[in-house]
Enzyme design. Structure first.
Site, PDB file in Angstrom:
ATOM      1  N   GLU A  61       0.825  -1.215   0.000  1.00  0.00           N
ATOM      2  CA  GLU A  61       0.000   0.000   0.000  1.00  0.00           C
ATOM      3  C   GLU A  61       0.856   1.261   0.000  1.00  0.00           C
ATOM      4  O   GLU A  61       1.925   1.301   0.608  1.00  0.00           O
ATOM      5  CB  GLU A  61      -0.888   0.005   1.254  1.00  0.00           C
ATOM      6  CG  GLU A  61      -1.850  -1.161   1.270  1.00  0.00           C
ATOM      7  CD  GLU A  61      -2.498  -1.443   2.624  1.00  0.00           C
ATOM      8  OE1 GLU A  61      -3.600  -1.993   2.638  1.00  0.00           O
ATOM      9  OE2 GLU A  61      -1.888  -1.133   3.656  1.00  0.00           O
ATOM     10  N   ASP A 233      -8.390  -4.505   8.078  1.00  0.00           N
ATOM     11  CA  ASP A 233      -7.829  -3.309   7.458  1.00  0.00           C
ATOM     12  C   ASP A 233      -7.465  -3.468   5.989  1.00  0.00           C
ATOM     13  O   ASP A 233      -6.746  -2.647   5.428  1.00  0.00           O
ATOM     14  CB  ASP A 233      -6.603  -2.819   8.256  1.00  0.00           C
ATOM     15  CG  ASP A 233      -5.471  -3.848   8.284  1.00  0.00           C
ATOM     16  OD1 ASP A 233      -5.675  -4.978   7.799  1.00  0.00           O
ATOM     17  OD2 ASP A 233      -4.389  -3.515   8.788  1.00  0.00           O
TER      18      ASP A 233
HETATM   19  N1  LIG Z   1      -5.363  -0.133  11.644  1.00  0.00           N
HETATM   20  C1  LIG Z   1      -4.113   0.191  11.510  1.00  0.00           C
HETATM   21  O1  LIG Z   1      -3.790   1.366  11.365  1.00  0.00           O
HETATM   22  C2  LIG Z   1      -3.054  -0.870  11.564  1.00  0.00           C
HETATM   23  C3  LIG Z   1      -1.701  -0.500  11.629  1.00  0.00           C
HETATM   24  C4  LIG Z   1      -0.748  -1.524  11.771  1.00  0.00           C
HETATM   25  C5  LIG Z   1      -1.136  -2.842  11.786  1.00  0.00           C
HETATM   26  N2  LIG Z   1      -2.467  -3.152  11.678  1.00  0.00           N
HETATM   27  C6  LIG Z   1      -2.917  -4.546  11.699  1.00  0.00           C
HETATM   28  O2  LIG Z   1      -2.747  -5.041  13.006  1.00  0.00           O
HETATM   29  C7  LIG Z   1      -2.606  -6.466  12.954  1.00  0.00           C
HETATM   30  C8  LIG Z   1      -1.464  -6.903  13.841  1.00  0.00           C
HETATM   31  O3  LIG Z   1      -0.232  -6.451  13.295  1.00  0.00           O
HETATM   32  P1  LIG Z   1       1.156  -6.926  13.935  1.00  0.00           P
HETATM   33  O4  LIG Z   1       2.206  -6.110  13.275  1.00  0.00           O
HETATM   34  O5  LIG Z   1       1.039  -6.924  15.420  1.00  0.00           O
HETATM   35  O6  LIG Z   1       1.191  -8.431  13.408  1.00  0.00           O
HETATM   36  P2  LIG Z   1       1.962  -9.701  14.059  1.00  0.00           P
HETATM   37  O7  LIG Z   1       1.970 -10.743  13.012  1.00  0.00           O
HETATM   38  O8  LIG Z   1       3.246  -9.269  14.668  1.00  0.00           O
HETATM   39  O9  LIG Z   1       0.997 -10.135  15.264  1.00  0.00           O
HETATM   40  C9  LIG Z   1      -0.270 -10.685  15.058  1.00  0.00           C
HETATM   41  C10 LIG Z   1      -0.539 -11.718  16.140  1.00  0.00           C
HETATM   42  O10 LIG Z   1      -1.875 -12.219  15.971  1.00  0.00           O
HETATM   43  C11 LIG Z   1      -1.884 -13.586  16.378  1.00  0.00           C
HETATM   44  N3  LIG Z   1      -3.093 -14.218  15.858  1.00  0.00           N
HETATM   45  C12 LIG Z   1      -3.423 -14.530  14.581  1.00  0.00           C
HETATM   46  N4  LIG Z   1      -4.654 -15.069  14.527  1.00  0.00           N
HETATM   47  C13 LIG Z   1      -5.136 -15.071  15.805  1.00  0.00           C
HETATM   48  C14 LIG Z   1      -6.362 -15.455  16.396  1.00  0.00           C
HETATM   49  N5  LIG Z   1      -7.361 -15.950  15.660  1.00  0.00           N
HETATM   50  N6  LIG Z   1      -6.499 -15.314  17.745  1.00  0.00           N
HETATM   51  C15 LIG Z   1      -5.510 -14.794  18.493  1.00  0.00           C
HETATM   52  N7  LIG Z   1      -4.320 -14.414  17.989  1.00  0.00           N
HETATM   53  C16 LIG Z   1      -4.138 -14.529  16.656  1.00  0.00           C
HETATM   54  C17 LIG Z   1      -0.585 -14.129  15.819  1.00  0.00           C
HETATM   55  O11 LIG Z   1      -0.184 -15.305  16.477  1.00  0.00           O
HETATM   56  C18 LIG Z   1       0.379 -12.939  16.065  1.00  0.00           C
HETATM   57  O12 LIG Z   1       1.086 -13.079  17.285  1.00  0.00           O
HETATM   58  C19 LIG Z   1      -2.417  -6.815  11.470  1.00  0.00           C
HETATM   59  O13 LIG Z   1      -3.604  -7.372  10.998  1.00  0.00           O
HETATM   60  C20 LIG Z   1      -2.125  -5.481  10.815  1.00  0.00           C
HETATM   61  O14 LIG Z   1      -2.562  -5.436   9.487  1.00  0.00           O
HETATM   62  C21 LIG Z   1      -3.421  -2.195  11.578  1.00  0.00           C
END
Ligand SMILES: NC(=O)c1ccc[n+]([C@@H]2O[C@H](COP(=O)([O-])OP(=O)(O)OC[C@H]3O[C@@H](n4cnc5c(N)ncnc54)[C@H](O)[C@@H]3O)[C@@H](O)[C@H]2O)c1
Length: 361
Positions: A61, A233
């Site tokens: 993106e 997202d």
């Molecule tokens: N809205 C925003 O502005 C924004 C900004 C950054 C990241 N994000 C989103 O936030 C999310 C997390 O990002 P991150 O960098 O921490 O990712 P990450 O991969 O470091 O962490 C995600 C965690 O979720 C866990 N997980 C996956 N499925 C699960 C479930 N069903 N139940 C419980 N735990 C589960 C994984 O084991 C992992 O530890 C992503 O989806 C990312 O796209 C959103």
């Protein structure tokens, strides 16, 4: 403003130095204030829903925004949920800030850490505007890269007494517990998401999975709760059972983008327009209220928008100037005749032949 031709490069080392110098909580607090200011000037900004390119395993993106006064910024960011299985981050980012009077770039920065900070500060701002004033207990589902930033930012807006947490990955929970040790009166490790949300006033969901996951079930969501949904997202990626949506007062960042990417992507446009109460800038300028009673359920359906990157890049630029942090490098040619770009090429070729160290940086 800045140096004529050099551009400030902010590396991971620079951002770490800057956070230590300024203070982590102070940076988050200044960022919350900057977001409040920038969302408060919503109409001033030229913006667009981000163009996304879906590739096998993830999404790429680009997020541009312009304040039509001083600065233009953009961020490049991805989301590849399977990256962590081979030791790489799910989300990485870089970004740039440029002056609009000449178009010259001023700063190029790491934005993996800045994204975690600005996402946490945005969630904190929304939570401040939407959750009950007496909210004390947070549940966080997904204890990956974003999680510590998220809970620490919430601590700046509410008196948090307990953090209940759950992740499918035990190691991610061990890491979260270690990093957050001593930061909250009570840290409660939970066996599943249902247990985590029990008794929580604020539920933050930030899992990474490119699917319509139903991490939070409608039955578990009690009156008065505020939900921050971060991982819904992009197209095909949501986290909440859809039946939660009609029960909640929903606030988004930017309807045009959120309708494509957020939890509300599962609604028809007509339904979404009816169900979405406000864009967050309307809560900031006071035309709408974030919460109308202690009983209602509120949902901040976050997707992340370019304006948040603008706020964090601008703050980073100002603080990097204040503390003289970052590396000044020539990414723009310095010419005595601005029309003679070719001579710069010829000169550089000569220096390169002499093996000038500067060119090998
Ligand atoms: N809205 C925003 O502005 C924004 C900004 C950054 C990241 N994000 C989103 O936030 C999310 C997390 O990002 P991150 O960098 O921490 O990712 P990450 O991969 O470091 O962490 C995600 C965690 O979720 C866990 N997980 C996956 N499925 C699960 C479930 N069903 N139940 C419980 N735990 C589960 C994984 O084991 C992992 O530890 C992503 O989806 C990312 O796209 C959103």
């Amino acid at each position: 403003m800045g140096h004529n031709n050099s551009m400030k490069i902010i590396t991971i080392e620079s951002i770490t130095a800057l956070l230590h110098r300024h203070g982590f909580d102070e940076f988050l607090q200044d960022l919350i204030d900057a977001l409040r200011r920038d969302f408060g000037h919503w109409d001033k900004f030229s913006k667009m829903p981000r163009p996304s390119m879906h590739v096998p395993g993830g999404v790429l993106e680009l997020m541009p925004v312009c304040d039509n006064e001083t600065y233009y910024t953009f961020k490049y960011v991805n989301c590849h949920p399977k990256n962590t299985s081979h030791g790489e981050l799910t989300v990485v980012a870089t970004g740039q800030l440029a002056r609009i009077d000449t178009g010259y770039p001023l700063l190029f920065s790491e934005m993996t850490i800045l994204t975690a900070l600005r996402t946490a500060a945005t969630t904190a701002l929304a939570t401040d505007l939407m959750s009950r004033k007496d909210a004390r207990v947070i549940a966080i589902i997904g204890t990956g890269a974003q999680s510590e930033f998220q809970v620490l930012a919430l601590k700046l807006v509410r008196d948090i007494t307990e953090v209940r947490y759950f992740d499918l990955d035990e190691k991610a929970m061990d890491k979260f517990a270690k990093n957050m040790q001593g930061k909250f009166a009570k840290l409660t490790r939970c066996k599943n998401a249902e247990e985590a949300v029990q008794g929580a006033d604020i539920i933050t969901v930030c899992i990474a999975s490119k699917t319509h996951a139903e991490v939070i079930k409608n039955d578990w969501v009690k009156a008065g709760v505020h939900i921050n949904g971060l991982g819904g997202d992009t197209i095909g990626k949501t986290e909440l059972e859809a039946s939660i949506l009609p029960r909640a007062r929903i606030v988004v960042e930017y309807f045009e983008q959120s309708f494509v990417e957020g939890e509300i992507q599962r609604l028809s446009e007509e339904e979404a327009k009816k169900m979405v109460h406000a864009e967050i800038h309307e809560l900031i300028n006071g035309t709408k209220k974030g919460r109308h009673s202690d009983e209602e359920i509120t949902l901040f359906d976050s997707v992340g928008i370019g304006l948040e990157d603008y706020s964090v890049l601008r703050l980073t630029y100002e603080l990097s100037e204040k503390y003289d942090i970052g590396l000044d490098l020539n990414l723009i040619p310095i010419l005595s005749d601005p029309k003679d770009l070719f001579s710069s090429y010829a000169e550089k070729t000569k220096t390169q032949e002499k093996g000038n160290a500067i060119l090998t940086i």
